[in-house]
Design a protein around this motif. Sequence first.
Motif, PDB file in Angstrom:
ATOM      1  N   LEU A 198       7.729 -10.239  -0.912  1.00  0.00           N
ATOM      2  CA  LEU A 198       9.134  -9.846  -0.767  1.00  0.00           C
ATOM      3  C   LEU A 198       9.974 -10.491  -1.863  1.00  0.00           C
ATOM      4  O   LEU A 198      10.020 -11.709  -1.983  1.00  0.00           O
ATOM      5  N   ASP A 199      10.638  -9.697  -2.639  1.00  0.00           N
ATOM      6  CA  ASP A 199      11.463 -10.202  -3.733  1.00  0.00           C
ATOM      7  C   ASP A 199      12.881 -10.448  -3.221  1.00  0.00           C
ATOM      8  O   ASP A 199      13.847  -9.800  -3.649  1.00  0.00           O
ATOM      9  N   LEU A 200      12.975 -11.401  -2.276  1.00  0.00           N
ATOM     10  CA  LEU A 200      14.263 -11.716  -1.653  1.00  0.00           C
ATOM     11  C   LEU A 200      14.378 -13.226  -1.478  1.00  0.00           C
ATOM     12  O   LEU A 200      13.368 -13.918  -1.295  1.00  0.00           O
ATOM     13  N   PRO A 201      15.591 -13.773  -1.520  1.00  0.00           N
ATOM     14  CA  PRO A 201      15.757 -15.231  -1.452  1.00  0.00           C
ATOM     15  C   PRO A 201      15.329 -15.840  -0.121  1.00  0.00           C
ATOM     16  O   PRO A 201      14.910 -16.988  -0.073  1.00  0.00           O
ATOM     17  N   ASP A 202      15.468 -15.086   0.969  1.00  0.00           N
ATOM     18  CA  ASP A 202      15.095 -15.617   2.290  1.00  0.00           C
ATOM     19  C   ASP A 202      13.792 -14.984   2.775  1.00  0.00           C
ATOM     20  O   ASP A 202      13.635 -14.659   3.944  1.00  0.00           O
ATOM     21  N   ALA A 203      12.836 -14.840   1.860  1.00  0.00           N
ATOM     22  CA  ALA A 203      11.595 -14.121   2.153  1.00  0.00           C
ATOM     23  C   ALA A 203      10.797 -14.763   3.283  1.00  0.00           C
ATOM     24  O   ALA A 203      10.235 -14.070   4.139  1.00  0.00           O
ATOM     25  N   GLU A 204      10.739 -16.096   3.315  1.00  0.00           N
ATOM     26  CA  GLU A 204       9.939 -16.770   4.339  1.00  0.00           C
ATOM     27  C   GLU A 204      10.513 -16.516   5.733  1.00  0.00           C
ATOM     28  O   GLU A 204       9.767 -16.261   6.683  1.00  0.00           O
ATOM     29  N   LEU A 205      11.838 -16.597   5.855  1.00  0.00           N
ATOM     30  CA  LEU A 205      12.472 -16.342   7.149  1.00  0.00           C
ATOM     31  C   LEU A 205      12.238 -14.893   7.569  1.00  0.00           C
ATOM     32  O   LEU A 205      11.955 -14.604   8.738  1.00  0.00           O
ATOM     33  N   ARG A 206      12.361 -13.968   6.634  1.00  0.00           N
ATOM     34  CA  ARG A 206      12.129 -12.557   6.936  1.00  0.00           C
ATOM     35  C   ARG A 206      10.698 -12.333   7.437  1.00  0.00           C
ATOM     36  O   ARG A 206      10.463 -11.610   8.413  1.00  0.00           O
ATOM     37  N   ALA A 207       9.727 -12.939   6.757  1.00  0.00           N
ATOM     38  CA  ALA A 207       8.320 -12.786   7.153  1.00  0.00           C
ATOM     39  C   ALA A 207       8.086 -13.351   8.551  1.00  0.00           C
ATOM     40  O   ALA A 207       7.373 -12.757   9.368  1.00  0.00           O
ATOM     41  N   GLU A 208       8.704 -14.499   8.841  1.00  0.00           N
ATOM     42  CA  GLU A 208       8.527 -15.121  10.149  1.00  0.00           C
ATOM     43  C   GLU A 208       9.181 -14.297  11.260  1.00  0.00           C
ATOM     44  O   GLU A 208       8.636 -14.195  12.370  1.00  0.00           O
ATOM     45  N   LEU A 209      10.347 -13.715  10.984  1.00  0.00           N
ATOM     46  CA  LEU A 209      11.014 -12.880  11.985  1.00  0.00           C
ATOM     47  C   LEU A 209      10.207 -11.612  12.273  1.00  0.00           C
ATOM     48  O   LEU A 209      10.075 -11.194  13.429  1.00  0.00           O
ATOM     49  N   ALA A 210       9.657 -11.012  11.229  1.00  0.00           N
ATOM     50  CA  ALA A 210       8.816  -9.827  11.423  1.00  0.00           C
ATOM     51  C   ALA A 210       7.576 -10.183  12.226  1.00  0.00           C
ATOM     52  O   ALA A 210       7.176  -9.455  13.144  1.00  0.00           O
ATOM     53  N   ALA A 211       6.967 -11.320  11.902  1.00  0.00           N
ATOM     54  CA  ALA A 211       5.779 -11.765  12.634  1.00  0.00           C
ATOM     55  C   ALA A 211       6.119 -12.071  14.086  1.00  0.00           C
ATOM     56  O   ALA A 211       5.352 -11.739  15.003  1.00  0.00           O
ATOM     57  N   ALA A 212       7.286 -12.696  14.309  1.00  0.00           N
ATOM     58  CA  ALA A 212       7.707 -13.013  15.676  1.00  0.00           C
ATOM     59  C   ALA A 212       7.870 -11.742  16.501  1.00  0.00           C
ATOM     60  O   ALA A 212       7.500 -11.697  17.683  1.00  0.00           O
ATOM     61  N   ARG A 252       9.021   2.512  18.119  1.00  0.00           N
ATOM     62  CA  ARG A 252      10.061   1.566  18.553  1.00  0.00           C
ATOM     63  C   ARG A 252      10.070   0.282  17.711  1.00  0.00           C
ATOM     64  O   ARG A 252      11.136  -0.263  17.403  1.00  0.00           O
ATOM     65  N   LEU A 253       8.892  -0.206  17.366  1.00  0.00           N
ATOM     66  CA  LEU A 253       8.801  -1.499  16.692  1.00  0.00           C
ATOM     67  C   LEU A 253       9.001  -1.424  15.177  1.00  0.00           C
ATOM     68  O   LEU A 253       9.598  -2.326  14.577  1.00  0.00           O
ATOM     69  N   ALA A 254       8.486  -0.362  14.557  1.00  0.00           N
ATOM     70  CA  ALA A 254       8.501  -0.276  13.098  1.00  0.00           C
ATOM     71  C   ALA A 254       9.899  -0.427  12.485  1.00  0.00           C
ATOM     72  O   ALA A 254      10.069  -1.172  11.507  1.00  0.00           O
ATOM     73  N   GLU A 303       0.805  -1.220   0.000  1.00  0.00           N
ATOM     74  CA  GLU A 303       0.000   0.000   0.000  1.00  0.00           C
ATOM     75  C   GLU A 303       0.840   1.274   0.000  1.00  0.00           C
ATOM     76  O   GLU A 303       0.309   2.366   0.156  1.00  0.00           O
ATOM     77  N   GLY A 304       2.145   1.153  -0.147  1.00  0.00           N
ATOM     78  CA  GLY A 304       3.017   2.320  -0.146  1.00  0.00           C
ATOM     79  C   GLY A 304       4.428   1.931  -0.507  1.00  0.00           C
ATOM     80  O   GLY A 304       4.701   0.792  -0.888  1.00  0.00           O
ATOM     81  N   PRO A 305       5.369   2.861  -0.365  1.00  0.00           N
ATOM     82  CA  PRO A 305       6.766   2.581  -0.718  1.00  0.00           C
ATOM     83  C   PRO A 305       7.390   1.534   0.204  1.00  0.00           C
ATOM     84  O   PRO A 305       6.994   1.396   1.367  1.00  0.00           O
ATOM     85  N   PRO A 306       8.372   0.784  -0.279  1.00  0.00           N
ATOM     86  CA  PRO A 306       9.015  -0.275   0.513  1.00  0.00           C
ATOM     87  C   PRO A 306       9.620   0.228   1.814  1.00  0.00           C
ATOM     88  O   PRO A 306       9.617  -0.490   2.823  1.00  0.00           O
ATOM     89  N   GLU A 307      10.129   1.467   1.834  1.00  0.00           N
ATOM     90  CA  GLU A 307      10.778   1.967   3.052  1.00  0.00           C
ATOM     91  C   GLU A 307       9.793   2.238   4.181  1.00  0.00           C
ATOM     92  O   GLU A 307      10.194   2.494   5.309  1.00  0.00           O
ATOM     93  N   GLY A 308       8.509   2.166   3.907  1.00  0.00           N
ATOM     94  CA  GLY A 308       7.515   2.393   4.963  1.00  0.00           C
ATOM     95  C   GLY A 308       6.761   1.151   5.360  1.00  0.00           C
ATOM     96  O   GLY A 308       5.806   1.207   6.144  1.00  0.00           O
ATOM     97  N   VAL A 309       7.194  -0.012   4.850  1.00  0.00           N
ATOM     98  CA  VAL A 309       6.450  -1.246   5.099  1.00  0.00           C
ATOM     99  C   VAL A 309       6.456  -1.641   6.578  1.00  0.00           C
ATOM    100  O   VAL A 309       5.473  -2.152   7.099  1.00  0.00           O
ATOM    101  N   GLY A 310       7.563  -1.390   7.274  1.00  0.00           N
ATOM    102  CA  GLY A 310       7.641  -1.734   8.695  1.00  0.00           C
ATOM    103  C   GLY A 310       6.615  -0.976   9.514  1.00  0.00           C
ATOM    104  O   GLY A 310       5.940  -1.551  10.378  1.00  0.00           O
ATOM    105  N   GLU A 311       6.478   0.301   9.240  1.00  0.00           N
ATOM    106  CA  GLU A 311       5.492   1.114   9.968  1.00  0.00           C
ATOM    107  C   GLU A 311       4.070   0.697   9.622  1.00  0.00           C
ATOM    108  O   GLU A 311       3.211   0.590  10.501  1.00  0.00           O
ATOM    109  N   ARG A 312       3.806   0.447   8.343  1.00  0.00           N
ATOM    110  CA  ARG A 312       2.454   0.065   7.935  1.00  0.00           C
ATOM    111  C   ARG A 312       2.027  -1.250   8.574  1.00  0.00           C
ATOM    112  O   ARG A 312       0.905  -1.394   9.063  1.00  0.00           O
ATOM    113  N   LEU A 313       2.953  -2.225   8.564  1.00  0.00           N
ATOM    114  CA  LEU A 313       2.623  -3.532   9.134  1.00  0.00           C
ATOM    115  C   LEU A 313       2.451  -3.439  10.647  1.00  0.00           C
ATOM    116  O   LEU A 313       1.560  -4.074  11.228  1.00  0.00           O
TER     117      LEU A 313
END
Length: 216
Positions: free
Chosen positions: A162-176, A204-206, A102-112
């Motif tokens: 996520l257009d990255l090779p370790d996308a699943e691990l990244r998603a799980e770490l963010a969710a954790a 703090r979290l974003a 829903e916006g630029p990649p650099e703001g994904v942490g805040e949006r999520l």
Amino acid sequence: MAERGPGPAAKSTAASPARRRGRPSRTETAAAPATRDRILQAAREEFSERGYEKTSVRSIAKAAGVDSALVHHYFGTKEQVFEAAIEVAFAPALGAPDALTEGPPEGVGERLTRFALGVWENPTTRTPLLAIVRSAVNNETAAAVFRRLVATQMLRRIAGQLDLPDAELRAELAAAQLVGAMMLRYVIKVEPLASADVEQLVARLAPVVQGHLTSP
């Protein structure tokens, strides 16, 4: 004196075949969507109040005003009832992957982060989520259902963005990161996290969530 035969009511009863247990009547079949919804609502309330361990198909049926066999007919086992019930309750959280696009990649942490906090801050969505988390923490069967739902319907969708090779691990770490914060704030209620301002938590979290998702 001639013996009187059975009255009309008795004949009618004798002529009517007994309905097979577990098979809904024509009336129940016609009202199937409403009946299913009533069972699911009762199941969510029972799991929320009692937890997975203390909830039974019988207690769900009683709360819904139906026979236990009808619950089995529509949903199967208690595990399957739980999965159907939490899938509906978990639906608001399934919009998380959309926050990534829903916006630029650099703001994904805040949006999520804002999205997750918004779901938990809303009493309407927080109550069933609390029931799900508490059941999953206390029972392995419930935990397996919860893991399957989270993995297939949320984490894989986030990873797919996520257009990255370790996308699943990244998603799980963010969710954790987010799930851990939500557990401490809303379930365990550890202070000062439990009463901290939402904007302070986002600040703090974003960046941490952003790092998990997009940092090299």
